[in-house]
Design a protein around this motif. Structure first.
Motif, PDB file in Angstrom:
ATOM      1  N   VAL A 212      12.027  -8.300 -16.588  1.00  0.00           N
ATOM      2  CA  VAL A 212      10.920  -7.783 -17.384  1.00  0.00           C
ATOM      3  C   VAL A 212      10.950  -6.252 -17.440  1.00  0.00           C
ATOM      4  CG1 VAL A 212       8.394  -7.647 -17.559  1.00  0.00           C
ATOM      5  CG2 VAL A 212       9.492  -9.824 -17.069  1.00  0.00           C
ATOM      6  N   SER A 213      11.392  -5.611 -16.371  1.00  0.00           N
ATOM      7  CA  SER A 213      11.436  -4.145 -16.407  1.00  0.00           C
ATOM      8  C   SER A 213      12.378  -3.671 -17.511  1.00  0.00           C
ATOM      9  CB  SER A 213      11.857  -3.571 -15.053  1.00  0.00           C
ATOM     10  OG  SER A 213      13.236  -3.719 -14.856  1.00  0.00           O
ATOM     11  N   GLU A 214      13.479  -4.390 -17.716  1.00  0.00           N
ATOM     12  CA  GLU A 214      14.389  -4.019 -18.796  1.00  0.00           C
ATOM     13  C   GLU A 214      13.788  -4.324 -20.172  1.00  0.00           C
ATOM     14  OE1 GLU A 214      16.380  -1.807 -17.277  1.00  0.00           O
ATOM     15  OE2 GLU A 214      18.025  -2.522 -18.536  1.00  0.00           O
ATOM     16  N   ILE A 215      13.022  -5.427 -20.234  1.00  0.00           N
ATOM     17  CA  ILE A 215      12.350  -5.759 -21.494  1.00  0.00           C
ATOM     18  C   ILE A 215      11.346  -4.664 -21.853  1.00  0.00           C
ATOM     19  CG2 ILE A 215      10.660  -7.345 -22.528  1.00  0.00           C
ATOM     20  CD1 ILE A 215      12.116  -9.608 -20.962  1.00  0.00           C
ATOM     21  N   LEU A 216      10.586  -4.214 -20.849  1.00  0.00           N
ATOM     22  CA  LEU A 216       9.592  -3.162 -21.097  1.00  0.00           C
ATOM     23  C   LEU A 216      10.267  -1.855 -21.484  1.00  0.00           C
ATOM     24  CD1 LEU A 216       7.072  -3.745 -18.159  1.00  0.00           C
ATOM     25  CD2 LEU A 216       6.877  -4.498 -20.538  1.00  0.00           C
ATOM     26  N   ARG A 217      11.391  -1.578 -20.835  1.00  0.00           N
ATOM     27  CA  ARG A 217      12.105  -0.346 -21.155  1.00  0.00           C
ATOM     28  C   ARG A 217      12.548  -0.374 -22.622  1.00  0.00           C
ATOM     29  NH1 ARG A 217      17.386   2.033 -20.674  1.00  0.00           N
ATOM     30  NH2 ARG A 217      18.268  -0.021 -20.344  1.00  0.00           N
ATOM     31  N   GLY A 218      13.011  -1.545 -23.060  1.00  0.00           N
ATOM     32  CA  GLY A 218      13.390  -1.692 -24.459  1.00  0.00           C
ATOM     33  C   GLY A 218      12.224  -1.357 -25.382  1.00  0.00           C
ATOM     34  N   GLY A 219      11.026  -1.835 -24.997  1.00  0.00           N
ATOM     35  CA  GLY A 219       9.840  -1.547 -25.795  1.00  0.00           C
ATOM     36  C   GLY A 219       9.556  -0.061 -25.847  1.00  0.00           C
ATOM     37  N   VAL A 220       9.615   0.589 -24.696  1.00  0.00           N
ATOM     38  CA  VAL A 220       9.327   2.032 -24.632  1.00  0.00           C
ATOM     39  C   VAL A 220      10.341   2.824 -25.467  1.00  0.00           C
ATOM     40  CG1 VAL A 220       9.298   4.032 -23.098  1.00  0.00           C
ATOM     41  CG2 VAL A 220       8.117   1.931 -22.438  1.00  0.00           C
ATOM     42  N   MET A 221      11.619   2.410 -25.357  1.00  0.00           N
ATOM     43  CA  MET A 221      12.657   3.113 -26.122  1.00  0.00           C
ATOM     44  C   MET A 221      12.481   2.902 -27.625  1.00  0.00           C
ATOM     45  SD  MET A 221      14.585   4.625 -24.000  1.00  0.00           S
ATOM     46  CE  MET A 221      13.962   4.745 -22.349  1.00  0.00           C
ATOM     47  N   GLY A 222      11.853   1.786 -27.982  1.00  0.00           N
ATOM     48  CA  GLY A 222      11.705   1.460 -29.391  1.00  0.00           C
ATOM     49  C   GLY A 222      10.590   2.217 -30.088  1.00  0.00           C
ATOM     50  N   VAL A 223       9.773   2.947 -29.325  1.00  0.00           N
ATOM     51  CA  VAL A 223       8.663   3.681 -29.944  1.00  0.00           C
ATOM     52  C   VAL A 223       9.232   4.881 -30.711  1.00  0.00           C
ATOM     53  CG1 VAL A 223       6.536   4.972 -29.540  1.00  0.00           C
ATOM     54  CG2 VAL A 223       7.058   2.963 -28.151  1.00  0.00           C
ATOM     55  N   ASP A 224       8.850   4.967 -31.976  1.00  0.00           N
ATOM     56  CA  ASP A 224       9.349   6.016 -32.861  1.00  0.00           C
ATOM     57  C   ASP A 224       9.039   7.407 -32.295  1.00  0.00           C
ATOM     58  OD1 ASP A 224       9.959   7.682 -34.928  1.00  0.00           O
ATOM     59  OD2 ASP A 224       8.641   6.725 -36.397  1.00  0.00           O
ATOM     60  N   ARG A 225      10.074   8.215 -32.192  1.00  0.00           N
ATOM     61  CA  ARG A 225       9.891   9.560 -31.636  1.00  0.00           C
ATOM     62  C   ARG A 225       8.929  10.403 -32.460  1.00  0.00           C
ATOM     63  NH1 ARG A 225      14.463  13.543 -30.768  1.00  0.00           N
ATOM     64  NH2 ARG A 225      12.629  14.816 -30.432  1.00  0.00           N
ATOM     65  N   GLY A 226       8.959  10.183 -33.761  1.00  0.00           N
ATOM     66  CA  GLY A 226       8.093  10.961 -34.643  1.00  0.00           C
ATOM     67  C   GLY A 226       6.615  10.779 -34.311  1.00  0.00           C
ATOM     68  N   ILE A 227       6.255   9.543 -33.915  1.00  0.00           N
ATOM     69  CA  ILE A 227       4.858   9.258 -33.572  1.00  0.00           C
ATOM     70  C   ILE A 227       4.454  10.076 -32.345  1.00  0.00           C
ATOM     71  CG2 ILE A 227       3.350   7.441 -32.671  1.00  0.00           C
ATOM     72  CD1 ILE A 227       5.060   5.512 -34.470  1.00  0.00           C
ATOM     73  N   LEU A 228       5.362  10.149 -31.383  1.00  0.00           N
ATOM     74  CA  LEU A 228       5.074  10.910 -30.164  1.00  0.00           C
ATOM     75  C   LEU A 228       5.008  12.410 -30.469  1.00  0.00           C
ATOM     76  CD1 LEU A 228       7.316   8.941 -27.679  1.00  0.00           C
ATOM     77  CD2 LEU A 228       4.880   8.682 -28.126  1.00  0.00           C
ATOM     78  N   GLU A 229       5.870  12.850 -31.388  1.00  0.00           N
ATOM     79  CA  GLU A 229       5.827  14.271 -31.781  1.00  0.00           C
ATOM     80  C   GLU A 229       4.495  14.604 -32.433  1.00  0.00           C
ATOM     81  OE1 GLU A 229       9.121  15.354 -34.242  1.00  0.00           O
ATOM     82  OE2 GLU A 229      10.352  15.882 -32.508  1.00  0.00           O
ATOM     83  N   ALA A 230       4.014  13.666 -33.259  1.00  0.00           N
ATOM     84  CA  ALA A 230       2.712  13.901 -33.894  1.00  0.00           C
ATOM     85  C   ALA A 230       1.642  14.057 -32.813  1.00  0.00           C
ATOM     86  CB  ALA A 230       2.374  12.751 -34.836  1.00  0.00           C
ATOM     87  N   GLY A 231       1.716  13.217 -31.776  1.00  0.00           N
ATOM     88  CA  GLY A 231       0.771  13.331 -30.666  1.00  0.00           C
ATOM     89  C   GLY A 231       0.904  14.671 -29.959  1.00  0.00           C
TER      90      GLY A 231
END
Lengths: 247, 229
Positions: B112-131
């Motif tokens: 599950v830790s690898e599954i969660l990591r996949g999710g975190v990596m999948g978050v669009d960088r642009g969205i985080l930059e906007a934040g």
């Protein structure tokens, strides 16, 4: 140095590995000034404005925003980011939140505004960008033009002194470009300090106080729009303008 | 070959006596495994080698060995170690249920830790930059942007792991636990009718899987309502 400059970049340089993205950038922007930045892709336009709110870290020179120098000090960076808004090419709305929540999040977390006040501000700004009826929808349910207007409203919620636009209309279908430019023109008429990377030359002509042309990480030419378009001095500017205005 | 339905009618209620234990194994190890997985995932993406390396070694060990072997090591191996017998955790390892929970938790935690990591990596960088541009701190971005988006992205794969965990609980029967599979094995030993009994058992697992699948689908649709036009 003029005393009313809200942005001062002095000899700013930035490299990505061995690639020098910015070389000796000197730029001063006065309060209320509207600047359009253009140039070929890879010329450093985006990198330059991304240095202003520290999305990129410059590695040479000085950047002073509203009297505060951008250094590694987290407090200073946050203080600058509170005053500098940014609108992105790909909108970057928060996909998991409704439009209203998109507009309220940073007000609540960063400005510590009360819920009621954040909601009021958000609704006022949605009125201003002419889509209050979309408040409870999710970003994916809006058109590109509407999403970009929401993104502008979201930035305005923070009451920034300066707004940076990074190719705000480049990802839009042609019929949606005008609705976004109209909002930007409206902002300009209220005296917002704006730096806008764009290839919308009509917008540059009608709104900009100054047009800056960049190439290969340098500011090659800067002039008032009239002079810039009718009488470009540098050969690289001439070539660029003939390419984008020829069709 | 004949197929004796009366045997099935007899056996199913007996097998179902183990459903409680199967559920306990599933729920307890899924919850503990998820908590563990979040910690391991955070270590893995911390960018600090002294956190990331142990996490990677842990993941490698538990994905690199059969879960049955892990259960055997915990159940037969750990009690041989004196410092475990003398420590406060001994009651846990003395009990086969505790051993099964430990092994299942550690195993699912790694996946599950690898599954969660996949999710975190999948978050669009642009969205985080906007934040970032709006002034949100690293922590605020992680709580309000990365986590909710990553959870939705990771959910289908996570659901798959929960379903897989349900089946892994059957291995607890090898260390004397009377879960559904444990009971079925006892009945087979008494009736010599492996065909009927194990088919019944298989059907029960399939029904449980179907229920899990439907519930997970609901959660997916609820959390994914922002993805529908």
């Amino acid at each position: 140095m003029t005393s009313n400059a809200v942005i001062q970049m002095r000899n700013v340089g930035k490299s990505f590995g061995t690639f020098q993205a910015l070389k000796g950038i000197n730029l001063e922007v006065a309060k209320g000034e509207r600047i359009v930045v253009c140039g070929p892709s890879g010329s450093g336009k985006s990198t330059m404005i991304r240095c202003i709110n520290r999305l990129e870290k410059h590695d040479e020179g000085k950047i002073i925003i509203d009297g505060k120098e951008l250094t590694d000090q987290v407090d200073d960076i946050n203080a600058v980011r509170r005053e500098v808004g940014m609108v992105f090419q790909s909108f970057n709305l928060f996909p998991h939140m409704t439009i209203l929540k998109n507009l309220m999040l940073a007000q609540r977390l960063v400005r510590k505004t009360s819920k009621a006040e954040a909601r009021d501000t958000a609704m006022q700004l949605l009125e201003r960008v002419k889509i209050p009826e979309q408040a409870d929808k999710y970003p994916i349910q809006l058109s590109g033009g509407q999403q970009q207007r929401v993104a502008i409203a979201r930035t305005l919620c923070m009451k920034p002194k300066i707004i940076l636009f990074d190719e705000p209309t480049s990802a839009l279908d042609p019929e949606m470009i005008n609705e976004v430019l109209e909002v930007m023109t409206d902002l300009a008429s209220y005296g917002m300090t704006m730096i806008c990377v764009t290839h919308e030359m009509g917008f540059a002509r009608s709104v900009a106080d100054r047009v800056i042309f960049m190439d290969a990480g340098e500011i090659v030419e800067e002039a008032e729009p009239e002079a810039f378009f009718s009488n470009p001095k540098n050969d690289r500017t001439k070539k660029f303008l003939s390419q984008i205005l020829s069709h | 070959m004949s197929f004796d339905f009366t045997l099935i009618i007899d056996a199913v209620p007996k097998i179902l006596l183990g459903i409680g234990l199967t559920f306990q194994l599933l729920v307890v190890s899924a919850v503990l495994g998820l908590v563990l997985a979040i910690g391991i995932m955070l270590m893995r993406i911390s960018g600090k080698w002294y956190l990331s390396w142990p996490a990677q070694i842990y993941i490698y060990i538990f994905r690199g060995t059969p879960i049955l072997v892990q259960i055997f090591i915990v159940y037969y191996g750990f009690p041989q170690l004196e410092f475990i017998r003398e420590s406060f955790i001994w009651p846990l390892f003395r009990d086969p249920f505790g051993c099964a929970i430990v092994a299942l938790t550690l195993n699912t935690g790694a996946y599950v830790s690898e599954i969660l990591r996949g999710g975190v990596m999948g978050v669009d960088r642009g969205i985080l930059e906007a934040g970032t541009a709006l002034g949100l701190s690293v922590r605020q971005r992680f709580i309000h942007l990365t986590s909710p988006i990553a959870i939705r992205l990771a959910l289908p794969a996570y659901g798959n792991d929960v379903i897989s965990l349900l089946k892994s609980t059957a291995l607890a029967s090898t260390i004397t636990l009377a879960d559904m599979t444990g009971i079925a094995r006892t009945i087979v030993a008494q009736t010599f009718a492996p065909y009927e009994i194990f088919i019944s058992l298989a059907i029960i697992y399939m029904i449980l899987t179907w229920i899990l699948q439907k519930s997970l689908g609901r959660v997916e649709r609820y959390l994914g309502r922002y993805m529908q036009k």
